[in-house]
Design a protein around this motif. Structure first.
Motif, PDB file in Angstrom:
ATOM      1  N   UNK A  58       0.840  -1.210   0.000  1.00 26.24           N
ATOM      2  CA  UNK A  58       0.000   0.000   0.000  1.00 26.24           C
ATOM      3  C   UNK A  58       0.872   1.256   0.000  1.00 26.24           C
ATOM      4  N   UNK A  59       1.863   1.288   0.885  1.00 24.44           N
ATOM      5  CA  UNK A  59       2.739   2.458   0.967  1.00 24.44           C
ATOM      6  C   UNK A  59       3.551   2.631  -0.315  1.00 24.44           C
ATOM      7  N   UNK A  60       3.983   1.526  -0.924  1.00 21.44           N
ATOM      8  CA  UNK A  60       4.721   1.642  -2.173  1.00 21.44           C
ATOM      9  C   UNK A  60       3.822   2.113  -3.316  1.00 21.44           C
ATOM     10  N   UNK A  65       3.928   6.209  -7.116  1.00 16.05           N
ATOM     11  CA  UNK A  65       3.146   7.243  -7.802  1.00 16.05           C
ATOM     12  C   UNK A  65       3.758   8.618  -7.567  1.00 16.05           C
ATOM     13  N   UNK A  66       4.174   8.884  -6.323  1.00 13.31           N
ATOM     14  CA  UNK A  66       4.805  10.170  -6.013  1.00 13.31           C
ATOM     15  C   UNK A  66       6.084  10.356  -6.817  1.00 13.31           C
ATOM     16  N   UNK A  70       8.324  13.457  -9.247  1.00 14.95           N
ATOM     17  CA  UNK A  70       9.582  13.975  -8.721  1.00 14.95           C
ATOM     18  C   UNK A  70       9.659  14.046  -7.215  1.00 14.95           C
ATOM     19  N   UNK A  71       8.762  13.342  -6.524  1.00 14.23           N
ATOM     20  CA  UNK A  71       8.757  13.335  -5.059  1.00 14.23           C
ATOM     21  C   UNK A  71       9.390  12.030  -4.584  1.00 14.23           C
ATOM     22  N   UNK A  72      10.439  12.147  -3.795  1.00  9.24           N
ATOM     23  CA  UNK A  72      11.231  10.985  -3.398  1.00  9.24           C
ATOM     24  C   UNK A  72      10.916  10.579  -1.964  1.00  9.24           C
ATOM     25  N   UNK A  73      10.903   9.277  -1.723  1.00 13.10           N
ATOM     26  CA  UNK A  73      10.772   8.741  -0.370  1.00 13.10           C
ATOM     27  C   UNK A  73      11.959   7.827  -0.112  1.00 13.10           C
ATOM     28  N   UNK A  96      -1.982  15.991  -8.441  1.00 16.70           N
ATOM     29  CA  UNK A  96      -0.906  15.105  -8.022  1.00 16.70           C
ATOM     30  C   UNK A  96      -1.223  14.484  -6.659  1.00 16.70           C
ATOM     31  N   UNK A  97      -1.673  15.308  -5.715  1.00 15.34           N
ATOM     32  CA  UNK A  97      -2.000  14.786  -4.386  1.00 15.34           C
ATOM     33  C   UNK A  97      -3.129  13.772  -4.466  1.00 15.34           C
ATOM     34  N   UNK A  98      -4.108  14.028  -5.331  1.00 19.42           N
ATOM     35  CA  UNK A  98      -5.230  13.110  -5.486  1.00 19.42           C
ATOM     36  C   UNK A  98      -4.760  11.746  -5.982  1.00 19.42           C
ATOM     37  N   UNK A  99      -3.913  11.739  -7.010  1.00 23.97           N
ATOM     38  CA  UNK A  99      -3.431  10.483  -7.568  1.00 23.97           C
ATOM     39  C   UNK A  99      -2.558   9.725  -6.567  1.00 23.97           C
ATOM     40  N   UNK A 100      -1.701  10.454  -5.863  1.00 28.70           N
ATOM     41  CA  UNK A 100      -0.834   9.801  -4.866  1.00 28.70           C
ATOM     42  C   UNK A 100      -1.663   9.213  -3.735  1.00 28.70           C
ATOM     43  N   UNK A 101      -2.698   9.940  -3.298  1.00 30.59           N
ATOM     44  CA  UNK A 101      -3.515   9.482  -2.171  1.00 30.59           C
ATOM     45  C   UNK A 101      -4.316   8.231  -2.519  1.00 30.59           C
TER      46      UNK A 101
END
Length: 362
Positions: A58-60, A65-66, A70-73, A96-101
């Motif tokens: 789930x977290x991946x 998606x992030x 260009x958002x790195x974890x 972007x936030x919608x798709x990541x969420x």
């Protein structure tokens, strides 16, 4: 995150497990063993391990998606309450936030559908019998994934549904106002959940408290980010600071402590490069355990975070969650200032009171 062990990594993101999660596994195994013996303990641990494997997936879903934006974890940590991924900054646009969420719950739905297809049937009884070892393990796992997807879509921070709600509102409203509305809805949900918990499951009360605090924290964080948008770390850093030399002894460190009200002290080498940080507590601990002329270097926190002076302040605030201070360095790694929670709070206060205020620290 402190007190965490690294299990491995995938595509540059470390998977870590917090020691409290290991304690949870031990408690579950012991409880199952007492009630049903070795077989029950084995089945319970297998089920919980599979659930948290799905939590990692789930977290991946969020992480990968992030990354497309260009958002790195750098890491995801397993806690008793679930998984926590540290994104280096928040999405820049509502879409972007919608798709990541939604990516995280979507992974759980895909897992559930895959398991139901493999079983050849849908087992509705598994939704209410997740803890019944007599129900097929994979049927229970499929049901658990459906539950995770639905629970995470509740419109309240820190669940994914709270971020979906904010993203939807932010398409029509300023981000700060959208966050306030989403946070208010989340807090209202927390009150309702807590009220139900008083007449039923006490666990709901603790969940309600967690949701309320998370919603308040999200609102405060967004307000701070919005207030500091356009500013750099240089605008907020403390420059009149006392530094301790890398070769100093404990006596010199104590004298520096007495001469200032600082809580964090940068430690620098002869060329001014930051070597780490010392807190007042670190110095006091050194004073209690070592002689006056013993070197202070062994007590220096070498993993202290650093930030470039020209880094955007709003993005830095998003990462400024666990460290008490950050060393501010120039292009050569030399210390130029110290960013603390107090200095950031003062800049946020001024920016909120006087949005037209021009900071001239550079």
């Amino acid at each position: 995150m402190r007190w965490s062990l690294t299990l491995g990594s995938f595509k540059g993101t470390a998977v870590r497990i917090h020691v409290t999660f290991l304690l949870l596994l031990a408690w579950i195994g012991f409880s199952a063993y007492r009630s049903g013996g070795l077989v029950a303990a084995r089945d319970s641990l297998a089920f919980i391990t599979l659930i948290f494997t799905c939590v990692v997936l789930h977290e991946f879903g969020h992480i990968l998606t992030a990354r497309r934006f260009g958002i790195v974890s750098t890491e995801v940590t397993l806690l008793p309450i679930g998984g926590v991924a540290n994104l280096d900054h928040m999405p820049e646009t509502p879409s972007q936030e919608l798709l990541i969420a939604v990516a995280g719950p979507a992974v759980n739905i895909v897992i559930a559908l895959g398991l139901f297809l493999a079983l050849g049937a849908f087992h509705p009884e598994a939704l209410t019998q997740l803890d019944d070892p007599h129900v097929n393990l994979f049927a229970r796992l499929a049901a658990a994934n459906l539950f995770l997807a639905v629970f995470n879509m509740i419109p309240a921070f820190p669940m994914d549904g709270g971020r979906v709600l904010r993203a939807a509102l932010a398409m029509w409203l300023p981000r700060a106002r959208a966050t306030r509305i989403a946070a208010m809805i989340g807090q209202g949900f927390a009150f309702a959940l807590g009220f139900l918990g008083l007449f039923g499951n006490p666990l709901l009360v603790f969940i309600a408290i967690f949701v309320y605090i998370a919603a308040s924290g999200e609102a405060q964080m967004t307000a701070a980010s919005e207030a500091t948008r356009g500013l750099t770390v240089e605008d907020a850093m403390e420059t009149r600071i006392a530094a301790i030399d890398w070769g100093a002894d404990i006596g010199e460190a104590v004298e520096t402590l007495l001469a200032t009200a600082q809580d964090e002290f940068p430690v620098v080498d002869g060329s001014g490069r930051l070597m780490g940080l010392l807190s007042r507590a670190d110095i006091i601990e050194a004073l209690k355990t070592e002689e006056r002329h013993a070197p202070i270097a062994p007590f220096v926190r070498r993993d202290a975070p650093t930030i470039a002076k020209n880094a955007p302040l709003d993005r830095t605030i998003e990462k400024f969650t666990s460290a008490p201070a950050m060393g501010v360095v120039d292009e050569d790694g030399a210390l130029v200032g110290l960013l603390t929670r107090q200095s950031v709070a003062e800049v946020v206060l001024i920016a909120n009171m006087r949005p037209d205020w021009r900071f001239r620290r550079g």
